[in-house]
Scaffold this active site. Structure first.
Site, PDB file in Angstrom:
ATOM      1  N   HIS A  53       0.828  -1.226   0.000  1.00 17.98           N
ATOM      2  CA  HIS A  53       0.000   0.000   0.000  1.00 17.98           C
ATOM      3  C   HIS A  53       0.857   1.267   0.000  1.00 17.98           C
ATOM      4  O   HIS A  53       0.489   2.270   0.619  1.00 17.98           O
ATOM      5  CB  HIS A  53      -0.970   0.014   1.191  1.00 17.98           C
ATOM      6  CG  HIS A  53      -1.960  -1.112   1.164  1.00 17.98           C
ATOM      7  ND1 HIS A  53      -3.124  -1.064   0.441  1.00 17.98           N
ATOM      8  CD2 HIS A  53      -1.941  -2.335   1.750  1.00 17.98           C
ATOM      9  CE1 HIS A  53      -3.787  -2.196   0.584  1.00 17.98           C
ATOM     10  NE2 HIS A  53      -3.082  -2.989   1.377  1.00 17.98           N
ATOM     11  N   ASN A 126     -10.224  -3.047   2.007  1.00 21.96           N
ATOM     12  CA  ASN A 126      -9.860  -3.019   0.593  1.00 21.96           C
ATOM     13  C   ASN A 126     -11.116  -2.790  -0.248  1.00 21.96           C
ATOM     14  O   ASN A 126     -12.224  -2.733   0.282  1.00 21.96           O
ATOM     15  CB  ASN A 126      -9.237  -4.366   0.188  1.00 21.96           C
ATOM     16  CG  ASN A 126      -7.772  -4.489   0.574  1.00 21.96           C
ATOM     17  OD1 ASN A 126      -7.044  -3.496   0.628  1.00 21.96           O
ATOM     18  ND2 ASN A 126      -7.336  -5.703   0.833  1.00 21.96           N
TER      19      ASN A 126
END
Ligand code: NDP
Length: 477
Positions: A53, A126
């Site tokens: 990320h 997510n």
């Protein structure tokens, strides 16, 4: 009249263009402390990027409660219909580095921070309701297989398919990843999911298992692989820019916030382990209940301060919201704060974007880069000076457990295929064609020893799924 330039120590600077030299053509003097400070600070501008990320974009917003769920949770954030709570949402890609393109095929992070009056609540999810793994001991290996080859330094699909050949629990998430939703058109046109099973508990001490869903009010929009590839070259910050500019224009993106609720006792009876992150709960079994809306309405003032230093942790849970036995979640409760202590330092929760809006009354003291008052009272407890004390009224209800301490095989006898097959069968004919085309494209030229076990996995999800990919590769199952 502009302000006077200063050093980091606040001294006015007389000259910012010319170094201090011994003679007109002579060498630079070490006593040019302004120059030395400039170079030294510049050398230290980068902090370690997130291992996953790394590339992200974020914005502040508002969560508004639209339904009374006090029967499920005593959390102040849900205390009444109409209640508003400030939030910060960071979107990201997963596998790419900080300079990578926003339009890569990858899950998207959907990390949401609620600044509640009972401390920070982070829902670190997510844009997919499931994940590739159900046991955290596999996570670092899985990520290694997706990242750069340590020998050549470049990414190689051989490594990911080799890993997946031996990890069929990934089939469900693979199907989402290679479907049209694998490349969202920016961050506004996709759903978010808490993904894990979490818990809510009410004022009576009753626990409920929950899944969180954020449904984009903008609708779902995806990029074709060709368009995504073009943008990766011409506009690699496409999603970051799209989010920022939309908010600047006053086009505030919104999501409907929904939950699925399972009474605590149902978990033991459900047809599969409801704490398995590779599976969704069927909407037919546990229908979505709309509980709120989320709007993003304010851009950060500074990317590094607020987006790069934003630190989310699934362990940030106010009373009334809890974790679950989901093994992947359990590992993240440790791994996320651990990553922040490494990246940002032990006092990362004092940074403006991470700081609780409610009072922080802990006995933690000192540590690298402490930059608040460091506590205004003595630093031990219990004490006789009336310092902050525990409050048993916020205790989470106890959770009954059974079984043996062992390294239990999480995969044996587990159904890795049905839900991936359900998703495949839910797609239109055109979507199936594109899905299998993309998968076959990434497998082209790989050894049969890697391809064939994967084809068998796809065929177990749905015979047509496996056969179509095999056909496109010129293989027979
Ligand atoms: P439903 O028919 O009630 O729900 C289907 C879900 O699939 C919807 O939430 C829809 O999202 C979502 N969806 C549609 N296309 C895609 C795609 N390409 N990638 C990911 N999600 C997609 O079915 P069930 O609850 O019985 O679940 C059937 C299958 O749907 C599951 O196996 C799972 O793969 C998928 N799914 C289920 C979810 C759940 O929580 N039950 C959540 C997301 C996916 P939307 O409404 O936003 O279009």
């Amino acid at each position: 009249m502009s302000k006077t330039l200063t050093t980091a120590g606040g001294h006015p600077v007389a000259q910012n263009q010319h170094s201090l030299t011994a003679g007109e053509r002579g060498p630079v003097l070490i006593q040019d402390m302004h120059l030395i400070e400039k170079l030294a600070h510049f050398n230290r501008e980068r902090i370690p990027e997130r291992v996953v990320h790394a590339k992200g974009a974020g914005a502040y917003g508002t969560f508004t409660v639209t339904a009374d769920i006090t029967k499920w949770s005593r959390a102040a954030v849900f205390s009444k219909v109409g209640k508003k709570t400030e939030t910060f949402l960071r979107f990201s890609t997963v596998a790419g580095e900080k300079g990578s393109a926003d339009t890569e095929r990858d899950p998207r992070g959907f990390a949401l921070k609620f600044y509640t009056e009972e401390g920070i609540w982070d829902l670190v999810g997510n844009n997919t309701p499931v994940f590739f793994e159900r046991d955290p001991s596999k996570f670092p290996d899985f990520i290694h297989s997706q990242k750069r080859d340590p020998i050549t330094g470049y990414k190689n699909p051989k490594r990911m398919w080799d890993y997946w050949a031996k990890s069929p629990e990934a089939m469900h998430q693979i199907t989402i990843l290679f479907s049209d939703r694998g490349i969202p058109d920016g961050y506004r046109f996709m759903n978010g999911y808490g993904s894990h099973t979490f818990s809510l508990w009410n004022a009576k001490g009753e626990r409920f298992w929950v899944k969180f869903h954020f449904k984009s009010k903008q609708g779902i929009k995806n990029l074709s692989p060709a368009r995504a590839a073009e943008l990766a070259g011409s506009d690699p910050d496409y999603a970051t820019r799209d989010l920022f500019e939309a908010i600047e224009r006053g086009e505030f993106p919104e999501w409907r916030v929904c939950i699925q609720v399972m009474p605590e006792a149902d978990a033991a009876k459900y047809r599969f382990n409801p704490f398995d992150l590779t599976k969704v709960w069927s909407h037919k079994d546990y229908p979505l209940v709309e509980i709120g809306e989320l709007e993003l309405n304010r851009n950060p003032k500074n990317y590094f301060a607020e987006v790069e230093q934003a630190a989310f942790s699934p362990a940030n849970l106010p009373p009334g919201i809890g974790a679950s036995p989901d093994k992947m979640l359990q590992a993240r409760l440790f791994a996320y704060p651990d990553a922040h202590r490494y990246r940002l330092g032990v006092n990362y929760q004092q940074l403006a974007v991470n700081r609780s809006r409610s009072a922080v009354n802990s006995y933690h003291r000192d540590g690298s880069m402490r930059f608040d008052e460091n506590g205004t009272y003595d630093n031990y407890e219990p004490n006789g000076f009336g310092g902050p004390a525990q409050d048993p009224s916020v205790a989470e209800p106890p959770l009954a457990l059974a079984g043996t301490v062992d390294r239990h095989d999480q995969h044996k006898g587990n159904d890795d295929y049905s839900q991936a097959g359900d998703l495949y069968r839910l797609l239109s004919a055109e979507e199936r064609e594109r899905l299998t085309q993309v998968i076959a494209g990434t497998m082209k030229g790989l050894d049969r020893a890697i391809v064939l076990p994967n084809l068998e996995h796809f065929a177990k999800c749905d015979p047509d799924y496996g056969a179509r990919i095999a056909n496109k590769l010129g293989l027979k199952l």
